[in-house]
Write an enzyme that holds these catalytic residues in place. Structure first.
Site, PDB file in Angstrom:
ATOM      1  N   CYS A  45      -9.828 -49.025 121.174  1.00  0.00           N
ATOM      2  CA  CYS A  45     -10.405 -49.846 122.260  1.00  0.00           C
ATOM      3  C   CYS A  45     -11.499 -49.077 122.988  1.00  0.00           C
ATOM      4  O   CYS A  45     -12.518 -49.651 123.391  1.00  0.00           O
ATOM      5  CB  CYS A  45      -9.329 -50.245 123.263  1.00  0.00           C
ATOM      6  SG  CYS A  45      -8.016 -51.233 122.558  1.00  0.00           S
TER       7      CYS A  45
HETATM    8  C1  BEZ Z   1      -6.184 -48.502 119.918  1.00  0.00           C
HETATM    9  O1  BEZ Z   1      -6.970 -49.154 120.582  1.00  0.00           O
HETATM   10  O2  BEZ Z   1      -6.479 -47.401 119.493  1.00  0.00           O
HETATM   11  C2  BEZ Z   1      -4.840 -49.075 119.575  1.00  0.00           C
HETATM   12  C3  BEZ Z   1      -4.190 -49.928 120.437  1.00  0.00           C
HETATM   13  C4  BEZ Z   1      -2.941 -50.404 120.124  1.00  0.00           C
HETATM   14  C5  BEZ Z   1      -2.350 -50.012 118.930  1.00  0.00           C
HETATM   15  C6  BEZ Z   1      -3.021 -49.173 118.055  1.00  0.00           C
HETATM   16  C7  BEZ Z   1      -4.280 -48.685 118.379  1.00  0.00           C
END
Ligand code: BEZ
Length: 211
Positions: A45
């Site tokens: 994200c």
């Molecule tokens: C991420 O944004 O890195 C992420 C968020 C939730 C689960 C796995 C990765």
């Protein structure tokens, strides 16, 4: 209930990093991109939000506004922004909805319990100036999205809204397009006076109008 292409984008009022937003009012006459993030302070994200901030000018050129969403608090969104700036070179420059009560996530069916029963998947909704949903995408949490593809789809949507053409696979701005099957050869002569390449009666390839 799942949101389908052609549906009116559900309206809502929500708190965001840029104040309270009534979605339809905020969209005004613009195109809109609403996209969700599973959680604040997560690695994928973080890269996506920095990337979208760096592409703001590209969205603006297309008269498109972007708005993010995460099922997290405003305090967390604000604290995270400095990490995004530090690691990606761009802090978010668009509103991010604080959806800790999941009101908007539920309205847009962004939580898929068999994937994860508390976090949103990576949803994207492209909304036209008529407030109708033009594109939906659903990605897993583990896969960051390609926002150049979202820009490419907006280009295609804007072109095909104004001309009786469709865009082929992997089309990009400036590439040849296809005359839609509903246009007869007779009508096509008026619409595309420079002619077209008829590869099959149903596959008529023509230069992109306006290029
Ligand atoms: C991420 O944004 O890195 C992420 C968020 C939730 C689960 C796995 C990765």
């Amino acid at each position: 209930m799942a949101i389908r292409l052609g549906d009116e984008a559900p309206d809502f009022t929500a708190e965001t990093t840029e104040g309270s937003v009534n979605f339809h009012e905020w969209l005004g006459e613009s195109w809109g991109v609403l996209f969700s993030h599973p959680k604040d302070f997560t690695p994928v994200c973080t890269t996506e939000l920095g990337l979208v901030a760096s592409l703001k000018g590209e969205f603006e050129k297309r008269n498109a506004k972007v708005i993010g969403l995460s099922v997290d608090t405003l305090d967390n969104h604000e604290g995270w922004a400095s990490d995004i700036k530090e690691t990606q070179g761009h802090a978010p420059n668009f509103p991010i909805i604080s959806d800790a009560d999941r009101k908007v996530s539920d309205l847009y069916d962004m939580i898929h319990p068999n994937a994860n029963d508390t976090l949103t998947v990576r949803s994207v909704f492209v909304i036209g100036p008529d407030k109708k949903v033009k594109l939906t995408l659903t990605y897993p949490a583990s896969t960051g999205r390609n926002f150049n593809e979202i820009l490419r789809v907006i280009d295609s949507l804007q072109l095909t809204a104004n001309h009786k053409v469709a865009t082929p696979g992997n089309w990009e701005q400036g590439g040849d397009v296809i005359i839609v099957p509903a246009v007869s050869d007779e009508d096509a002569k008026g619409l595309f006076p420079n002619g077209w390449d008829e590869q099959k009666p149903y596959l008529r390839v023509v230069a992109q109008p306006g290029k």
